[in-house]
Design an enzyme around this catalytic site. Structure first.
Site, PDB file in Angstrom:
ATOM      1  N   HIS A 185       0.744  -1.228  -0.139  1.00  0.00           N
ATOM      2  CA  HIS A 185       0.092   0.022  -0.030  1.00  0.00           C
ATOM      3  C   HIS A 185       0.873   1.191   0.057  1.00  0.00           C
ATOM      4  CE1 HIS A 185       0.839   0.350   4.288  1.00  0.00           C
ATOM      5  NE2 HIS A 185       0.667  -0.645   4.628  1.00  0.00           N
ATOM      6  N   HIS A 186       2.152   1.130  -0.042  1.00  0.00           N
ATOM      7  CA  HIS A 186       3.190   2.477  -0.133  1.00  0.00           C
ATOM      8  C   HIS A 186       2.697   3.407   0.819  1.00  0.00           C
ATOM      9  CE1 HIS A 186       3.869  -0.053  -3.618  1.00  0.00           C
ATOM     10  NE2 HIS A 186       2.728   0.017  -4.220  1.00  0.00           N
ATOM     11  N   CYS A 187       2.492   2.926   1.926  1.00  0.00           N
ATOM     12  CA  CYS A 187       2.190   4.021   3.097  1.00  0.00           C
ATOM     13  C   CYS A 187       1.067   4.990   2.625  1.00  0.00           C
ATOM     14  CB  CYS A 187       3.459   5.184   3.348  1.00  0.00           C
ATOM     15  SG  CYS A 187       4.852   4.088   3.709  1.00  0.00           S
ATOM     16  N   ALA A 188      -0.007   4.359   2.045  1.00  0.00           N
ATOM     17  CA  ALA A 188      -1.050   5.094   1.371  1.00  0.00           C
ATOM     18  C   ALA A 188      -2.327   4.222   1.485  1.00  0.00           C
ATOM     19  CB  ALA A 188      -0.935   5.624   0.118  1.00  0.00           C
TER      20      ALA A 188
END
Length: 221
Positions: free
Chosen positions: A177-180
């Site tokens: 989720h790439h910090c998102a």
């Protein structure tokens, strides 16, 4: 945003870690109060970085740690701190790392940020075109103005599975989720596969990525 924050007396800190490898910041033009970025994204060593701060704010802020060279005078009654920047540089700093980071920044300046941007935009356009050839592939984020990052999924296949297979083929991507996480929840997906390009990447590497994704898709479908 900076102007609106200043109107109500708020200070602004910009996390520039993701932008400095691609765009040359001008802290005076931005009028930000603080600007921070990590060294390893600038071709420098891990564990290094830069914190810019306006002098007025740095004078107001207390030290975050104590040690040698950061004090002016110590008595049993009180402690006074050294002038900037020594107030924030307790003990022996990462001298070697700082020197190497400076060399890395000099290198990127010698390449030229205009050249870096041009190369990365060409890679982004090429990667978008090639990946769009793959049936069932969806790219997330199609703004006209974007940096050299392509996030995508293959219909019916978990991004972790694609990432695992192409990793074995020597292709480095990020999955998750790439910090998102909120935006992943918005799209109703567990994450994406993310390919990031820098000025040292090539179109041949993008071709290898496309072939790797096709192979993983064939194996998992």
């Amino acid at each position: 945003m900076i102007d609106k924050a200043h109107e109500v007396g708020a200070a602004i800190l910009i996390d520039g870690a993701q932008s400095v490898p691609h765009l040359k910041p001008d802290v005076q033009a931005l009028d930000c109060d603080f600007y921070a970025f990590s060294g390893h994204k600038m071709c420098g060593p891990t564990g290094t970085g830069i914190l810019y701060g306006k002098e007025a704010w740095l004078n107001k802020l207390p030290p975050y740690q104590g040690g040698g060279e950061m004090i002016k005078e110590v008595t049993f009654e009180k402690t006074t701190y050294a002038e900037l920047p020594h107030k924030f540089e307790a003990g022996t700093p990462n001298i070697a790392g700082g020197i190497v980071l400076g060399t890395a920044i000099d290198y990127m300046n010698s390449v030229g940020f205009e050249n870096i941007q041009q190369q990365e935009l060409e890679l982004l356009a090429y990667a978008t075109e090639r990946l769009s050839e793959i049936e069932g592939l969806r790219i997330y984020g199609n703004s006209k103005n974007k940096t050299s990052v392509v996030s995508f999924n293959i219909e019916g296949i978990h991004p972790y599975d694609i990432g695992t297979i192409i990793d074995k083929l020597g292709i480095a991507v990020r999955t998750g989720h790439h910090c998102a996480q909120p935006i992943m929840n918005f799209f109703g997906i567990p994450g994406t596969i993310r390919a990031s390009f820098s000025f040292y990447n090539t179109k041949e590497e993008i071709d290898a990525l496309v072939e790797g994704v096709k192979k993983a898709q064939m194996m998992l479908s």
